[in-house]
Structures are given as structure tokens and as C-alpha cells.
Design a protein around this motif. Sequence first.
Motif, short mmCIF file in Angstrom:
data_model
loop_
_atom_site.label_atom_id
_atom_site.label_comp_id
_atom_site.label_asym_id
_atom_site.label_seq_id
_atom_site.Cartn_x
_atom_site.Cartn_y
_atom_site.Cartn_z
N TYR A 181 0.86 -1.31 0.01
CA TYR A 181 -0.14 0.02 0.02
C TYR A 181 0.92 1.18 -0.13
CZ TYR A 181 -4.13 -2.69 0.93
OH TYR A 181 -5.42 -3.59 0.94
N CYS A 182 0.41 2.24 -0.69
CA CYS A 182 0.87 3.57 -0.66
C CYS A 182 -0.07 4.46 -0.47
CB CYS A 182 1.86 3.82 -1.96
SG CYS A 182 2.59 5.38 -2.17
N LYS A 183 0.18 5.36 0.67
CA LYS A 183 -0.92 6.51 1.23
C LYS A 183 -2.34 5.90 1.33
CE LYS A 183 1.74 10.01 1.78
NZ LYS A 183 1.79 11.27 0.90
N GLY A 184 -2.39 4.58 1.73
CA GLY A 184 -3.91 3.91 2.00
C GLY A 184 -4.24 3.49 0.70
N GLU A 185 -3.53 3.36 -0.16
CA GLU A 185 -4.09 2.56 -1.63
C GLU A 185 -3.24 1.64 -1.92
OE1 GLU A 185 -4.56 5.30 -4.94
OE2 GLU A 185 -5.78 6.87 -3.92
N LEU A 186 -3.99 0.31 -2.55
CA LEU A 186 -3.40 -0.72 -2.96
C LEU A 186 -2.73 -0.62 -4.25
CD1 LEU A 186 -2.78 -3.80 -2.23
CD2 LEU A 186 -4.98 -4.22 -3.70
N LEU A 187 -1.32 -1.14 -3.95
CA LEU A 187 -0.65 -0.83 -5.48
C LEU A 187 -0.93 -2.35 -6.02
CD1 LEU A 187 2.65 1.02 -4.64
CD2 LEU A 187 0.54 1.69 -5.65
N GLY A 188 -0.63 -3.38 -5.22
CA GLY A 188 -0.84 -4.87 -5.76
C GLY A 188 0.17 -5.80 -5.05
N GLY A 189 0.44 -7.08 -5.73
CA GLY A 189 1.06 -8.04 -4.93
C GLY A 189 2.68 -8.00 -5.62
N CYS A 190 3.23 -9.23 -5.59
CA CYS A 190 4.43 -9.21 -5.98
C CYS A 190 4.78 -9.14 -7.41
CB CYS A 190 5.18 -10.86 -5.47
SG CYS A 190 6.76 -11.00 -6.09
N ASP A 191 4.08 -9.73 -8.15
CA ASP A 191 4.33 -9.57 -9.69
C ASP A 191 4.13 -7.89 -10.28
OD1 ASP A 191 1.39 -9.72 -8.97
OD2 ASP A 191 1.14 -10.68 -10.93
N ILE A 192 3.02 -7.36 -9.76
CA ILE A 192 2.76 -5.92 -10.14
C ILE A 192 3.72 -5.08 -9.69
CG2 ILE A 192 1.29 -3.86 -9.55
CD1 ILE A 192 -0.98 -5.88 -9.94
N VAL A 193 4.55 -5.45 -8.10
CA VAL A 193 5.34 -4.45 -7.84
C VAL A 193 6.61 -4.58 -8.38
CG1 VAL A 193 6.81 -4.04 -5.77
CG2 VAL A 193 4.50 -4.45 -5.43
N VAL A 194 7.20 -5.98 -8.96
CA VAL A 194 8.18 -6.21 -9.81
C VAL A 194 8.14 -5.46 -11.03
CG1 VAL A 194 9.48 -8.05 -11.00
CG2 VAL A 194 8.63 -8.46 -8.83
N ALA A 195 6.97 -5.56 -11.77
CA ALA A 195 6.91 -4.87 -12.97
C ALA A 195 6.94 -3.47 -12.81
CB ALA A 195 5.69 -5.45 -13.57
N MET A 196 6.48 -2.70 -11.88
CA MET A 196 6.55 -1.44 -11.65
C MET A 196 8.15 -0.95 -11.37
SD MET A 196 3.23 -0.51 -9.29
CE MET A 196 3.26 1.28 -9.16
N HIS A 197 8.57 -1.62 -10.62
CA HIS A 197 10.03 -1.41 -10.22
C HIS A 197 10.92 -1.60 -11.45
CE1 HIS A 197 13.97 -1.55 -8.29
NE2 HIS A 197 14.21 -2.86 -8.76
N ASP A 198 10.72 -2.63 -12.29
CA ASP A 198 11.48 -2.84 -13.44
C ASP A 198 11.50 -1.67 -14.58
OD1 ASP A 198 12.41 -5.01 -12.56
OD2 ASP A 198 11.38 -6.32 -13.63
N SER A 199 10.30 -1.09 -14.62
CA SER A 199 9.76 -0.03 -15.58
C SER A 199 10.20 1.51 -14.89
CB SER A 199 8.25 -0.10 -15.96
OG SER A 199 7.45 0.16 -14.86
N GLY A 200 10.21 1.46 -13.82
CA GLY A 200 10.64 2.67 -13.07
C GLY A 200 9.19 3.41 -12.46
N GLU A 201 8.10 2.85 -12.89
CA GLU A 201 6.84 3.40 -12.43
C GLU A 201 6.84 3.31 -10.93
OE1 GLU A 201 2.16 2.56 -13.08
OE2 GLU A 201 3.38 1.19 -13.99
N LEU A 202 7.42 2.53 -10.07
CA LEU A 202 7.28 2.48 -8.82
C LEU A 202 7.76 3.78 -8.06
CD1 LEU A 202 6.17 0.87 -6.27
CD2 LEU A 202 8.31 -0.37 -6.22
#
Length: 499
Positions: A229-250
Amino acid sequence: MASGGAVRDVGSKAELDAAVAGARAAAVHFWAGWCEASKQMDEVFAHLAVDFPHAAFLRVEAEEQPEISEAYGVTAVPYFVFCKEGKTVDTLEGANPASLANKVAKIAGPASVAESAVPASLGVAAGPAVLEKVQELAQRNGSSAAEDTNSGSLPDTLNKRLEQLVNSHPVFLFMKGTPEQPRCGFSRKVVDILKQEGVNFGSFDILTDNDVREGMKKFSNWPTFPQLYCKGELLGGCDIVVAMHDSGELKDVFEEHNIPLKPQGSKSVEAVEPEAPSGKAGAVSEPVGLTDAQKARLASLVNSSPVMVFIKGSPEEPKCGFSGKLVHILKQENIPFSSFDILLDDEVRQGLKVFSNWPSYPQLYIKGELVGGSDIVMEMHKSGELKKVLSEKGVIAKETLEDRLKALISSAPVMLFMKGTPDAPRCGFSSKVVNALKKEGISFGSFDILTDEEVRQGLKTYSNWPTFPQLYYKSELIGGCDIILEMEKSGELKSTLSE
């Protein structure tokens, strides 16, 4: 090309590319007719098209257009893509009308109404048409428009507690174990990513509190862990966080929410554990109440072998089913291990519960670190995570991807690689194959390819079969959804899988 207040169905990638390129702002809804959440969000989507007539609103049936879905990385529905000046600028997965309205407003500007009384849950996005639809959906789901419809069935006290946890830190992680001692590979990946990003975060060990563990699934409408969660909003699970990190979106998300980041190369950030309500702990504590001699003895036992199990009975004669299950997994994986029979020494039996902050047996340790009990080990065995941890710790030789795929494929006589789980499929084709197997009374193992991108991509090459689900029998590929349904219709399915 603007929508003029209507949603346009898209039948090819070329048509979608042209529509997106020709629009100043475009929103694309990937949906499926079998998914109830898709249908509900499609109603909201249609009303947003009325409120934002100068944007293009496009709809794609995800499973009928695999080329488009693959191009946009769609793995579950409902899924939304938001484009500006022909470029993708944002996405949204799941049924969240408020987020949908806000993201549309972000690319399309204010709704075309003079004024509208907009509830806080919809920010500045919605016009009267979508507000009316959201209120209707909320009533249909038994909750008000200003509440999260997924948490309506939770007791008020639990709901309040979960809200407090989610909002206790700007970045908060619900995980298995602690940041210092993750108890599943997916949790470990997310922790590593957050440390690489240089972000301070709070965490809660869902293995210590079943009320929180089960409650969060409903609260977030997300069935698995970890959950970030970021500021009370769900970002997602492991696969989504990995993808966001790899793309720079996180990193972009953290910066947009004014989350302070430490520069690369600085000391890794340690997570701050929350105080668990009702006296329940959210982290492993230091051993309390043990003498120095007891601590020394337990530490010596735990480290007496690279792989050490504390069980009831012996590996040859386990005296409880859980211990037997754990021993069977280790033997099946051909992992050399030592064991200690806690029934023979009550001081060790009681002391280890305090030492490890783990209340039950069996307990598995790798290089002196607690992995968990039989359920966690079984989960790691099924996902291939157990061998990965053992190879990372240098206990066994590093497993190749091909070896891992072979082990997964042969882990059950009938093995299904699918999106989601048999109880919660995350695509219609997977759902159809699960239903066919259940209808024929065929027992089968399964693997959720959404949880492991390495397996997902590797299996396409290994099997020379580009899509999922994939069904195997005795390590031989049977086929995908169409073939399975044809075999069911002709009566061949049960006979083929029973040979």
C-alpha cells in the motif's frame, strides 16, 4: 477521435492503435463477459463516456483479442489503460470506480458539467452520470458509495483495525514473515525491491494473525500476499510491484505521493513494524525467558546442519501427519537434512517455541534461519521456491530453469498451469478448463503462472505452446483450453487422463 459520449468496441490491434493515435485522450477497458466485476465496471465506463465526450472510450474483449491483451500486458480483468497524445500514461487493474473516474479525469480534464456535488471518494473526476451509476452499484453491493464495497462484510472493529494498519505508514506491506526474515519468496522479493528503492516502510506479518490475514483479502479484494500500500491505496502484489520497479513506475508513484527516497548506495532501510492491536505481535521478537545456556543450546541445534527439522518422531517414523508431510517433501526434493525429535526433550520442545517465536511443530531451518512449518514448506515446494532458497543459501546446486519446469510439470500426474487458482481463476479460459476437470471428477495439481514470470515465459519455450492454460498428463503436454473442451465434449478427456 472523441467518443461523443459512446463506448466503441475494438476488433483488432490495428484498429486500437489508430483510435488511440487519433485521440487527444483515450481510455481502454479490457473486459470479459464471464466476469461480474467487468460487467459492473463497464457500466461505470459507459457513464464516464457521457461525462467526458471529448475523450475516446474504447472496449476490448480481452480473451477474444489475445494479441492486444499481450501487447498491453493484460493478465486479469477488469483492466484499464489510459493514453494521452497516443502514449500510455497510466493503468488500473480491478474494480475500483473511484480510481477509474479519477484517472479518466486526469487525462481528459474536468467532466463536461457546470457543477457537480462530487463525493470525496471520487475526487474531482465524476460527473452526474457516473455518480449515479456508482451509487447504484454501491446499493447493489449492500454498501454506500463513499465506502469500499469490498470491506462491507467485515466486522466494524476488524475493518477499523485494517484501516489503521493500512494508513499507519505512507508505505505499508502486508507480508509473510518480517523484512529481516521473510517467510515466502514473494514477500522477500518485495522487501528487496523496497530496500533498493530506498523507501522507509511499515510491515505486518500476516502469519501471526489470521483475522488480519483473512480480513485483508476482503478489505483489499486481493486474494494473495504480499500486498503493498502507498498512502492507503493498494498498489498490488509481488508480480505488479516487480513490474513497476523494473519499468521505473514504482519510483514515480513514490515521488508523486511525496514519499522520501534515500539515494542509491545508501544504507538499506529497515522496515518499522506496527504495534499489533489486542496484544498480537506483528514481528518476531527476541527470545525472552530463556537462560543463556538454553539459548546457546538451541542455537547450536538449529545450526547443527544446513537443513534442520524439528519434528515429532523420526524421519523413518513420524508421529504426526504434519511432520510426515514435511519429511516427505524434503525426501521428494532429494534434500539432505538432519532432524531432532522434540517428543524426547521437553526443554527443547518448549524452548524452541520461544526461541523461534513459532508456536507449533514441525519447524524447518535452513542455515540457521527459520523457514516455517509444514504449510509454508508445502507452499514453497509447490511453487518451486524451496529449491530456489536452498540454492541461494548454497545448500544445493543452483537449479536451472529447465530443471525447475520439469519438476513442476511432474509434481502431479495431472498438472494445470493457469492464471489464478482453481478456487479463484483469473481468466475465462483457465476457468473453463478447471470446470471441465472438476466435472469429470479428475484430481489435478495447479500452478498460478501470474505469480512467477520466469515460469510463465519459460514454459512457453519449453512446451512450444504460447498461451495459457496448459494441461499436462504424466509430464506430457495435452494442450490448451480449446483442446481440453473438445476432449471433454467427445468423452476423451477422462479416458486420456486415466490411462
